[in-house]
Design an enzyme around this catalytic site. Structure first.
Site, PDB file in Angstrom:
ATOM      1  N   HIS A 117       6.643  -5.383   7.769  1.00  0.00           N
ATOM      2  CA  HIS A 117       5.883  -4.731   6.698  1.00  0.00           C
ATOM      3  C   HIS A 117       4.448  -4.393   7.121  1.00  0.00           C
ATOM      4  O   HIS A 117       3.871  -3.410   6.644  1.00  0.00           O
ATOM      5  CB  HIS A 117       5.873  -5.639   5.468  1.00  0.00           C
ATOM      6  CG  HIS A 117       5.786  -4.911   4.179  1.00  0.00           C
ATOM      7  ND1 HIS A 117       6.323  -5.392   3.011  1.00  0.00           N
ATOM      8  CD2 HIS A 117       5.217  -3.742   3.834  1.00  0.00           C
ATOM      9  CE1 HIS A 117       6.105  -4.540   2.023  1.00  0.00           C
ATOM     10  NE2 HIS A 117       5.421  -3.529   2.498  1.00  0.00           N
ATOM     11  N   TYR A 167       8.676  -7.309  -3.019  1.00  0.00           N
ATOM     12  CA  TYR A 167       8.670  -6.549  -4.278  1.00  0.00           C
ATOM     13  C   TYR A 167       9.270  -7.408  -5.387  1.00  0.00           C
ATOM     14  O   TYR A 167      10.486  -7.566  -5.493  1.00  0.00           O
ATOM     15  CB  TYR A 167       9.450  -5.243  -4.145  1.00  0.00           C
ATOM     16  CG  TYR A 167       8.898  -4.274  -3.126  1.00  0.00           C
ATOM     17  CD1 TYR A 167       7.583  -4.383  -2.653  1.00  0.00           C
ATOM     18  CD2 TYR A 167       9.685  -3.241  -2.632  1.00  0.00           C
ATOM     19  CE1 TYR A 167       7.083  -3.490  -1.715  1.00  0.00           C
ATOM     20  CE2 TYR A 167       9.184  -2.337  -1.695  1.00  0.00           C
ATOM     21  CZ  TYR A 167       7.890  -2.465  -1.240  1.00  0.00           C
ATOM     22  OH  TYR A 167       7.400  -1.582  -0.314  1.00  0.00           O
ATOM     23  N   PRO A 204       4.248   9.335  -1.128  1.00  0.00           N
ATOM     24  CA  PRO A 204       4.059  10.760  -0.805  1.00  0.00           C
ATOM     25  C   PRO A 204       3.511  11.559  -1.976  1.00  0.00           C
ATOM     26  O   PRO A 204       3.072  12.691  -1.800  1.00  0.00           O
ATOM     27  CB  PRO A 204       5.473  11.217  -0.436  1.00  0.00           C
ATOM     28  CG  PRO A 204       6.374  10.320  -1.228  1.00  0.00           C
ATOM     29  CD  PRO A 204       5.682   8.986  -1.224  1.00  0.00           C
ATOM     30  N   LEU A 205       3.538  10.942  -3.166  1.00  0.00           N
ATOM     31  CA  LEU A 205       2.993  11.590  -4.362  1.00  0.00           C
ATOM     32  C   LEU A 205       1.662  10.959  -4.778  1.00  0.00           C
ATOM     33  O   LEU A 205       1.253  11.035  -5.939  1.00  0.00           O
ATOM     34  CB  LEU A 205       4.004  11.526  -5.509  1.00  0.00           C
ATOM     35  CG  LEU A 205       5.311  12.287  -5.245  1.00  0.00           C
ATOM     36  CD1 LEU A 205       6.336  12.014  -6.327  1.00  0.00           C
ATOM     37  CD2 LEU A 205       5.043  13.785  -5.129  1.00  0.00           C
ATOM     38  N   GLY A 206       0.997  10.328  -3.812  1.00  0.00           N
ATOM     39  CA  GLY A 206      -0.313   9.749  -4.112  1.00  0.00           C
ATOM     40  C   GLY A 206      -0.270   8.710  -5.211  1.00  0.00           C
ATOM     41  O   GLY A 206      -1.167   8.652  -6.051  1.00  0.00           O
ATOM     42  N   LEU A 223      -0.398  12.879  -7.570  1.00  0.00           N
ATOM     43  CA  LEU A 223      -0.050  14.243  -7.178  1.00  0.00           C
ATOM     44  C   LEU A 223       1.063  14.856  -8.036  1.00  0.00           C
ATOM     45  O   LEU A 223       1.479  15.981  -7.778  1.00  0.00           O
ATOM     46  CB  LEU A 223       0.348  14.285  -5.695  1.00  0.00           C
ATOM     47  CG  LEU A 223      -0.823  14.177  -4.714  1.00  0.00           C
ATOM     48  CD1 LEU A 223      -0.346  13.808  -3.321  1.00  0.00           C
ATOM     49  CD2 LEU A 223      -1.608  15.492  -4.676  1.00  0.00           C
ATOM     50  N   GLY A 280       1.590   8.706  -7.698  1.00  0.00           N
ATOM     51  CA  GLY A 280       1.747   9.388  -8.978  1.00  0.00           C
ATOM     52  C   GLY A 280       0.661  10.411  -9.282  1.00  0.00           C
ATOM     53  O   GLY A 280       0.850  11.296 -10.112  1.00  0.00           O
TER      54      GLY A 280
END
Length: 327
Positions: free
Chosen positions: A123, A56, A203-205, A209, A207
Site C-alpha cells: 500500500h 478499508y 481519478p475524479l479528484g 471533478l 469527487g
C-alpha cells in the site's frame, strides 16, 4: 466495456475499474445493501477489476466483497493491498516487513473467502524495510499460489526500478487526475519503460471533478475529505471554478464532467486503467460509460490548455500523509 492489458501480466481487465474503499470507509455513512448491488451490477456491466485493501474499514471492505465473490469469483480480477497497520490509539503506521505481509495476506484471503489474490499491492513503501525485502517476500506468495501478480502503490521511480529487478511488477497505483499530475514527470515514464500498468486512484479528484459537490458543508460529518487541504472551503471554492470550466467542455460533448475527467485519463495511454470509487449504482453506470467516450488529440489539448489557466488550490493530502507518498 473496453478492456486493457495490465502491464507485463498480460491479463485483460476493464478499462474502468471499481474502487471499493468508500463502501466501508472514509466517505460518510455506509449502505451495505446498495454497495452489494453496485458490486453485482459492476460485473454485469463488464467492470471486472475490483480494488480494495485490508485497511478499508479494518477488513470490512474485503468482507463486503466476499459476499459477491462467493458466487462470482471467476468473473473478478481482484486487487487488494497490505501495509497500513493501526495502533491502539487508532493512529496508523506502515509495516511492509516480510513477517507481517505474510500474515496480512492470510488474513485478506480469509476475509475475501478466496484461495488467491490476483493483484497484491504494497500500500505504501516502508522506509524501514528495503523494497527488495518486501518484494522478495511478496514473490514467495506468488510461488505459493496465494498471489498471481504484484503491485506497488505511491512508489517513486527509484523504488519501482529496485522492486521490478527482484520480481516483475505488474501495476503501480498512484493518485492521478486532472488535479494531480505529478507522476507524469518521472514515475510514469519509468513505469512505461518497465511495462508496468498505471492504475490511477481518485481519478475524479475524490469527487470534486464530478461537479456534483457544490459546497463542502454538504459532506457527511464523518467524511474524511473534510480534513483534506483541497476540501477546505476557500481552496474548494477556487477549485470549483476549474470544475465549472471543465463542465462547459463536457456539456459540448454531451457527457458529464466526471466522464470527461475519466476519458482524459484513458486518452493518455492504453497502459492507464483508472479505478474510480463509488458505492452507488448510479455513479458506477456513469463511470463505466466513460470507457466509450473517445477524445481526440485536440480534445485532450483543449482540456490541458484549460487547466494551464488555473492553479490547483490546496494539497491532496495532509502534511503527514504526504510524507508517505512517492517513496
Amino acid at each position: 466495456m473496453q478492456y486493457r492489458t495490465l502491464g507485463k501480466s498480460g491479463e485483460k481487465v476493464s478499462a474502468i475499474g471499481l474502487g471499493c474503499m468508500g463502501m466501508a470507509f472514509a466517505y460518510g455513512q455506509r449502505d451495505d445493501q446498495e454497495s452489494q448491488a453496485t458490486l453485482e451490477l459492476s460485473l454485469d456491466l463488464g467492470v471486472n477489476f475490483w480494488d480494495t485493501a485490508d485497511m478499508y474499514g479494518q477488513g470490512l471492505n474485503e468482507e463486503q466483497l466476499a459476499k459477491v465473490l462467493a458466487t462470482r469469483r471467476k468473473d473478478v480480477f481482484l486487487a487488494t493491498k497490505f501495509g497500513f497497520r493501526v495502533r491502539e490509539d487508532n493512529s496508523t503506521y506502515i509495516d511492509c516487513s516480510p513477517a507481517y505481509l505474510k500474515k496480512a495476506c492470510e488474513a485478506s484471503l480469509k476475509r475475501l473467502g478466496t484461495d488467491h489474490i490476483d493483484l497484491y499491492y504494497a500500500h505504501r513503501v516502508d522506509v524501514n524495510v528495503p523494497i527488495e525485502e518486501t518484494v522478495g517476500a511478496m514473490a514467495e506468495l506468488v510461488k505459493e499460489g496465494k498471489v498471481r501478480y504484484l503491485g506497488l502503490s505511491e512508489a517513486s521511480a527509484a523504488s519501482l526500478r529496485k522492486a521490478d529487478a527482484v520480481h516483475p511488477i505488474a501495476a503501480l497505483q498512484s493518485e492521478y487526475s486532472l488535479f494531480v499530475r505529478g507522476i507524469e514527470q518521472e514515475i510514469l515514464p519509468v513505469a512505461r519503460e518497465l511495462n508496468i500498468a498505471m492504475i490511477p486512484y481518485s481519478p475524479l479528484g475524490r469527487g470534486a471533478l464530478t461537479n456534483t459537490i457544490k459546497d463542502v458543508k454538504g459532506l457527511d460529518e464523518n467524511d474524511f475529505r473534510r480534513s483534506l487541504p483541497r476540501f477546505q472551503q476557500e481552496a474548494f471554492e477556487k477549485n470549483l471554478a476549474i470544475v465549472n470550466a471543465l463542465a462547459e467542455l463536457a456539456a459540448k460533448k454531451n457527457i458529464t464532467t466526471g466522464q470527461l475527467a475519466l476519458a482524459w485519463l484513458l486518452a493518455k495511454g492504453e497502459d492507464i486503467i483508472p479505478i474510480p470509487g463509488t458505492k452507488r449504482r448510479k455513479y458506477l453506470q456513469e463511470n463505466a460509460a466513460a470507457a466509450d467516450v473517445n477524445l481526440s488529440s485536440d480534445d485532450v489539448l483543449a482540456i490541458e490548455q484549460l487547466m494551464e489557466g488555473y492553479e490547483i488550490s490546496g494539497e491532496r493530502y495532509s502534511e503527514g500523509s504526504l510524507k508517505l507518498v512517492n517513496r
